[in-house]
Design an enzyme around this catalytic site. Structure first.
Site, mmCIF file in Angstrom:
data_model
loop_
_atom_site.group_PDB
_atom_site.id
_atom_site.type_symbol
_atom_site.label_atom_id
_atom_site.label_comp_id
_atom_site.label_asym_id
_atom_site.label_seq_id
_atom_site.Cartn_x
_atom_site.Cartn_y
_atom_site.Cartn_z
ATOM 1 N N CYS A 183 15.885 -11.568 -31.671
ATOM 2 C CA CYS A 183 15.701 -12.102 -33.031
ATOM 3 C C CYS A 183 16.198 -13.537 -33.120
ATOM 4 O O CYS A 183 15.588 -14.380 -33.798
ATOM 5 C CB CYS A 183 16.467 -11.255 -34.043
ATOM 6 S SG CYS A 183 16.005 -9.533 -34.009
HETATM 7 C C1 BEZ Z 1 16.955 -7.757 -30.307
HETATM 8 O O1 BEZ Z 1 16.657 -7.922 -31.474
HETATM 9 O O2 BEZ Z 1 17.349 -8.650 -29.607
HETATM 10 C C2 BEZ Z 1 16.805 -6.380 -29.735
HETATM 11 C C3 BEZ Z 1 16.892 -5.299 -30.566
HETATM 12 C C4 BEZ Z 1 16.753 -4.042 -30.030
HETATM 13 C C5 BEZ Z 1 16.492 -3.875 -28.663
HETATM 14 C C6 BEZ Z 1 16.397 -4.985 -27.850
HETATM 15 C C7 BEZ Z 1 16.556 -6.245 -28.387
#
Ligand code: BEZ
Length: 211
Positions: free
Chosen positions: A45
């Protein structure tokens, strides 16, 4: 309730990092991108919001307002935005909705219980000036989206809206476009002065009208 292409994008009011926003007022008469991501302070994100900020001039050029959704509270967003700016060498200049009560996430069906009971998946909606949903994509938490592709799709949607043309597979800016089936070849010849190439009666190309 699931949302479909062509449905009205539901309006809402929400607390964001830029104060309270009425979604329709925020969009004004332009285009919009509303996108969710699983949670604050997560790696993928962080890169997605950073990339979107880095492309902000490209979104502005296309008259697109961007709005991010996360089911975290405002104070957490504010701290995380500092991290995004620092690590992605950018300045996040679009609002993040603090959707701790999941109001927007529920309205836009962004929680997929078999993926996660609480976090939003990576949903992205493109909304037209008529406030109708023109596109949505949904990615899993582990895959960051391609925001250059999002811009490419917006270019295609805007060409269709303005010139009654469609875009072929893997189309890129400057390449020939396709005359939509609703336009007859006779009308297409009048409408597209750069010329119409008829490969089959149903497969007709014309140079991109706005370059
Ligand atoms: C992320 O948002 O970085 C993420 C969230 C869940 C699993 C893997 C990455």
């Amino acid at each position: 309730m699931g949302l479909h292409l062509g449905d009205p994008a539901p309006n809402f009011k929400a607390q964001t990092t830029a104060g309270e926003i009425d979604f329709y007022e925020y969009l004004g008469n332009g285009w919009g991108v509303l996108f969710s991501h699983p949670a604050d302070y997560t790696p993928v994100c962080t890169t997605e919001l950073g990339k979107t900020a880095l492309l902000s001039e490209e979104f502005a050029k296309r008259n697109v307002k961007v709005l991010a959704v996360s089911v975290d509270p405002l104070d957490k967003h504010e701290g995380w935005v500092k991290d995004i700016n620092e690590t992605q060498n950018t300045t996040v200049n679009f609002p993040l909705i603090a959707d701790a009560d999941r109001k927007v996430a529920t309205l836009y069906d962004m929680i997929h219980p078999n993926a996660s009971a609480t976090a939003t998946v990576r949903s992205l909606f493109v909304i037209g000036p008529d406030k109708l949903i023109k596109l949505f994509i949904t990615y899993p938490a582990s895959t960051g989206r391609n925001f250059v592709e999002v811009l490419r799709v917006i270019d295609s949607l805007q060409l269709t809206a303005n010139y009654s043309v469609a875009t072929p597979a893997d189309w890129k800016q400057g390449e020939d476009v396709i005359v939509v089936p609703a336009v007859s070849t006779e009308d297409a010849i009048k409408k597209f002065p750069k010329g119409v190439k008829v490969v089959k009666p149903y497969l007709r190309y014309t140079p991109q009208p706005n370059v």
